[in-house]
Write a protein that holds these residues in place. Structure first.
Motif, PDB file in Angstrom:
ATOM      1  N   MET A  86     -20.553   6.997  15.503  1.00  0.00           N
ATOM      2  CA  MET A  86     -21.544   8.118  14.876  1.00  0.00           C
ATOM      3  C   MET A  86     -21.804   8.653  17.019  1.00  0.00           C
ATOM      4  N   GLY A  87     -20.543   8.136  17.506  1.00  0.00           N
ATOM      5  CA  GLY A  87     -20.995   8.769  18.599  1.00  0.00           C
ATOM      6  C   GLY A  87     -20.669   7.824  20.184  1.00  0.00           C
ATOM      7  N   GLY A  88     -20.506   7.316  21.028  1.00  0.00           N
ATOM      8  CA  GLY A  88     -20.204   6.591  22.052  1.00  0.00           C
ATOM      9  C   GLY A  88     -18.970   6.656  23.064  1.00  0.00           C
ATOM     10  N   ASP A  89     -18.089   6.620  23.841  1.00  0.00           N
ATOM     11  CA  ASP A  89     -16.786   6.564  24.416  1.00  0.00           C
ATOM     12  C   ASP A  89     -15.556   6.966  23.897  1.00  0.00           C
ATOM     13  N   HIS A  90     -15.540   8.264  23.987  1.00  0.00           N
ATOM     14  CA  HIS A  90     -13.984   9.401  23.307  1.00  0.00           C
ATOM     15  C   HIS A  90     -13.411   9.129  24.191  1.00  0.00           C
ATOM     16  N   ASP A  91     -12.035   9.821  23.547  1.00  0.00           N
ATOM     17  CA  ASP A  91     -10.502  10.839  23.743  1.00  0.00           C
ATOM     18  C   ASP A  91     -11.381  11.657  24.423  1.00  0.00           C
ATOM     19  N   SER A  92     -10.363  12.424  25.618  1.00  0.00           N
ATOM     20  CA  SER A  92     -10.694  13.176  26.477  1.00  0.00           C
ATOM     21  C   SER A  92     -10.230  14.679  25.561  1.00  0.00           C
ATOM     22  N   ALA A  93      -9.429  14.394  23.877  1.00  0.00           N
ATOM     23  CA  ALA A  93      -9.233  15.222  23.222  1.00  0.00           C
ATOM     24  C   ALA A  93      -9.753  15.083  22.067  1.00  0.00           C
ATOM     25  N   TRP A  94     -11.135  16.541  21.431  1.00  0.00           N
ATOM     26  CA  TRP A  94     -11.848  15.972  20.470  1.00  0.00           C
ATOM     27  C   TRP A  94     -10.825  16.833  19.558  1.00  0.00           C
ATOM     28  N   GLN A  95     -11.268  16.470  17.438  1.00  0.00           N
ATOM     29  CA  GLN A  95     -10.640  16.810  16.559  1.00  0.00           C
ATOM     30  C   GLN A  95     -11.092  17.877  16.502  1.00  0.00           C
ATOM     31  N   ASN A  96     -10.155  18.919  16.380  1.00  0.00           N
ATOM     32  CA  ASN A  96     -10.411  20.058  15.416  1.00  0.00           C
ATOM     33  C   ASN A  96     -11.637  19.962  14.305  1.00  0.00           C
ATOM     34  N   CYS A  97     -12.243  21.174  14.728  1.00  0.00           N
ATOM     35  CA  CYS A  97     -13.568  20.836  13.378  1.00  0.00           C
ATOM     36  C   CYS A  97     -14.296  22.183  13.130  1.00  0.00           C
ATOM     37  N   ASP A  98     -13.778  23.258  13.388  1.00  0.00           N
ATOM     38  CA  ASP A  98     -14.017  24.345  12.500  1.00  0.00           C
ATOM     39  C   ASP A  98     -13.708  24.390  10.657  1.00  0.00           C
ATOM     40  N   GLY A  99     -14.780  23.795  10.333  1.00  0.00           N
ATOM     41  CA  GLY A  99     -15.099  23.487   9.067  1.00  0.00           C
ATOM     42  C   GLY A  99     -13.245  22.839   7.888  1.00  0.00           C
ATOM     43  N   VAL A 101     -10.810  20.863   7.123  1.00  0.00           N
ATOM     44  CA  VAL A 101     -10.904  19.197   6.126  1.00  0.00           C
ATOM     45  C   VAL A 101      -8.890  18.702   6.644  1.00  0.00           C
ATOM     46  N   TYR A 102      -9.295  17.280   6.417  1.00  0.00           N
ATOM     47  CA  TYR A 102      -8.264  16.653   6.658  1.00  0.00           C
ATOM     48  C   TYR A 102      -7.841  15.836   5.581  1.00  0.00           C
ATOM     49  N   ASP A 103      -6.452  15.292   4.746  1.00  0.00           N
ATOM     50  CA  ASP A 103      -5.909  14.326   3.975  1.00  0.00           C
ATOM     51  C   ASP A 103      -6.091  13.005   4.523  1.00  0.00           C
ATOM     52  N   SER A 104      -5.732  12.939   5.767  1.00  0.00           N
ATOM     53  CA  SER A 104      -5.257  11.733   6.365  1.00  0.00           C
ATOM     54  C   SER A 104      -6.867  11.174   7.305  1.00  0.00           C
ATOM     55  N   PRO A 105      -6.235  10.006   7.139  1.00  0.00           N
ATOM     56  CA  PRO A 105      -8.168   8.998   8.226  1.00  0.00           C
ATOM     57  C   PRO A 105      -7.530   9.029   9.547  1.00  0.00           C
ATOM     58  N   LEU A 106      -9.039   9.714  10.144  1.00  0.00           N
ATOM     59  CA  LEU A 106      -8.473  10.028  12.054  1.00  0.00           C
ATOM     60  C   LEU A 106      -8.590   8.875  12.643  1.00  0.00           C
ATOM     61  N   ARG A 107      -8.284   8.888  13.928  1.00  0.00           N
ATOM     62  CA  ARG A 107      -8.884   8.258  15.425  1.00  0.00           C
ATOM     63  C   ARG A 107     -10.288   8.666  15.344  1.00  0.00           C
ATOM     64  N   ASN A 108     -10.631   7.362  15.266  1.00  0.00           N
ATOM     65  CA  ASN A 108     -11.860   8.047  15.810  1.00  0.00           C
ATOM     66  C   ASN A 108     -12.172   8.663  17.165  1.00  0.00           C
ATOM     67  N   GLU A 109     -11.449   7.885  18.088  1.00  0.00           N
ATOM     68  CA  GLU A 109     -11.960   8.444  19.071  1.00  0.00           C
ATOM     69  C   GLU A 109     -12.330   9.990  19.800  1.00  0.00           C
ATOM     70  N   THR A 143     -18.375  25.361   6.384  1.00  0.00           N
ATOM     71  CA  THR A 143     -19.326  25.337   7.632  1.00  0.00           C
ATOM     72  C   THR A 143     -18.653  25.305   8.609  1.00  0.00           C
ATOM     73  N   ASP A 144     -18.928  25.595   9.949  1.00  0.00           N
ATOM     74  CA  ASP A 144     -18.114  25.391  10.642  1.00  0.00           C
ATOM     75  C   ASP A 144     -19.251  24.525  11.655  1.00  0.00           C
ATOM     76  N   TYR A 145     -18.567  23.749  12.684  1.00  0.00           N
ATOM     77  CA  TYR A 145     -18.731  22.396  12.986  1.00  0.00           C
ATOM     78  C   TYR A 145     -18.630  21.491  12.485  1.00  0.00           C
ATOM     79  N   THR A 146     -17.912  21.469  11.183  1.00  0.00           N
ATOM     80  CA  THR A 146     -18.055  19.805  10.383  1.00  0.00           C
ATOM     81  C   THR A 146     -16.216  19.831   9.826  1.00  0.00           C
ATOM     82  N   LEU A 147     -15.636  18.663   9.907  1.00  0.00           N
ATOM     83  CA  LEU A 147     -14.510  18.033   9.879  1.00  0.00           C
ATOM     84  C   LEU A 147     -15.241  16.994   8.025  1.00  0.00           C
ATOM     85  N   MET A 148     -13.435  17.363   7.272  1.00  0.00           N
ATOM     86  CA  MET A 148     -13.587  15.767   6.758  1.00  0.00           C
ATOM     87  C   MET A 148     -12.544  15.156   6.468  1.00  0.00           C
ATOM     88  N   SER A 149     -12.852  13.998   6.689  1.00  0.00           N
ATOM     89  CA  SER A 149     -11.538  12.789   6.178  1.00  0.00           C
ATOM     90  C   SER A 149     -11.863  11.456   5.580  1.00  0.00           C
TER      91      SER A 149
END
Length: 204
Positions: A86-99, A101-109, A143-149
Motif C-alpha cells: 500500500m505504498g513504498g518505493d516503486h517503478d518509475s512507470a505507473w500502471q494505468n489506472c483510469d478505471g 480492469v486487468y485479467d492478470s496479476p500486476l507488477r507490484n512496483e 470510477t477514474d483513478y481505480t484499477l483491479m487485478s
C-alpha cells in the motif's frame, strides 16, 4: 422677518438636522459586521466538511494505515511490508489506472506508483465468485483513478489498497468498498494529487 423670527427658524432648522443625523443608518458598521459574519460562516463550514471527511475514513472498520512510506524510483523488485503493498518505493512507470480492469496479476512496483498518484487498487484472490467479480468490475469501470487485478497470494478474498491505507474484506457487497473508494480515490493521503493515471504501463 424680525430678528427673533429668524433666530427661531434657525433653531428649528438645526433641530431638524440633528434629528436626521441621529436617525441616519450606520451602513459602515452594518457592512463591517456582515463581512465578519460571512467569514465566520465560511470558516465553520470548512471545518465541518473537514471533520466529515476525517470521520468518513476513520469509521471504516478494519482499516490499516501506514505512514512514512518511501517514494524512491527503483528498477528492481521491492520487498514490501504488506501484501498487497500500500505504498513504498516503486517503478518509475505507473500502471494505468483510469478505471482499468486487468485479467492478470500486476507488477507490484508499477501498481504502487499508481497509488502514489491517488488510485485505489482493488485486488482479489483467483477463484472469487463470478457475481462478486462483476460487482467489483462495475465499481472500477465507473470510477477514474481505480484499477483491479487478481492477486494470487492474497490472504483474503478481496483487498482495497490506497497509498498508506488498506482493508481486506470477504464479500464485494460489503459497504466498506464504497466507503473506501469515497475516502481514498485521490484522497487526502495522496502524495501526488492530480498526477496522471494514463500514459504509462498499459499491460500486466
Amino acid at each position: 422677518m424680525s430678528k427673533s423670527a429668524r433666530n427661531k427658524a434657525a433653531r428649528n432648522n438645526n433641530a431638524r438636522k440633528n434629528a436626521l443625523t441621529q436617525t441616519q443608518v450606520p451602513w459602515g458598521t452594518i457592512a463591517f459586521f456582515t463581512v465578519i459574519g460571512l467569514v465566520a460562516f465560511v470558516a465553520i463550514g470548512y471545518a465541518f466538511m473537514q471533520s466529515r471527511s476525517s470521520d468518513d475514513s476513520s469509521s471504516i472498520a478494519g482499516l490499516v494505515t501506514k505512514d512514512d512510506l518511501g517514494r524512491d524510483h527503483v528498477t528492481g523488485t521491492v520487498d514490501y511490508e504488506t501484501d498487497p503493498p500500500m505504498g513504498g518505493d516503486h517503478d518509475s512507470a505507473w500502471q494505468n489506472c483510469d478505471g482499468r480492469v486487468y485479467d492478470s496479476p500486476l507488477r507490484n512496483e508499477n501498481a504502487v506508483h499508481s497509488l502514489e498518484h491517488g488510485a485505489v487498487w482493488i485486488t482479489y484472490r483467483p477463484g472469487l465468485a463470478a457475481d462478486q467479480l462483476d460487482a467489483l468490475k462495475t465499481k472500477v469501470t465507473g470510477t477514474d483513478y481505480t484499477l483491479m487485478s487478481p492477486y494470487p497470494s492474497l490472504d483474503a478474498p478481496i483487498a482495497l489498497s490506497a497509498w498508506g491505507r488498506q482493508i481486506k474484506i470477504q464479500d464485494a457487497s460489503d459497504p466498506r468498498v464504497d466507503a473506501f473508494l469515497r475516502a481514498f480515490v485521490k484522497g487526502p493521503q495522496t502524495p501526488e494529487p492530480g498526477a496522471a493515471c494514463v500514459g504509462a504501463k498499459d499491460t500486466p
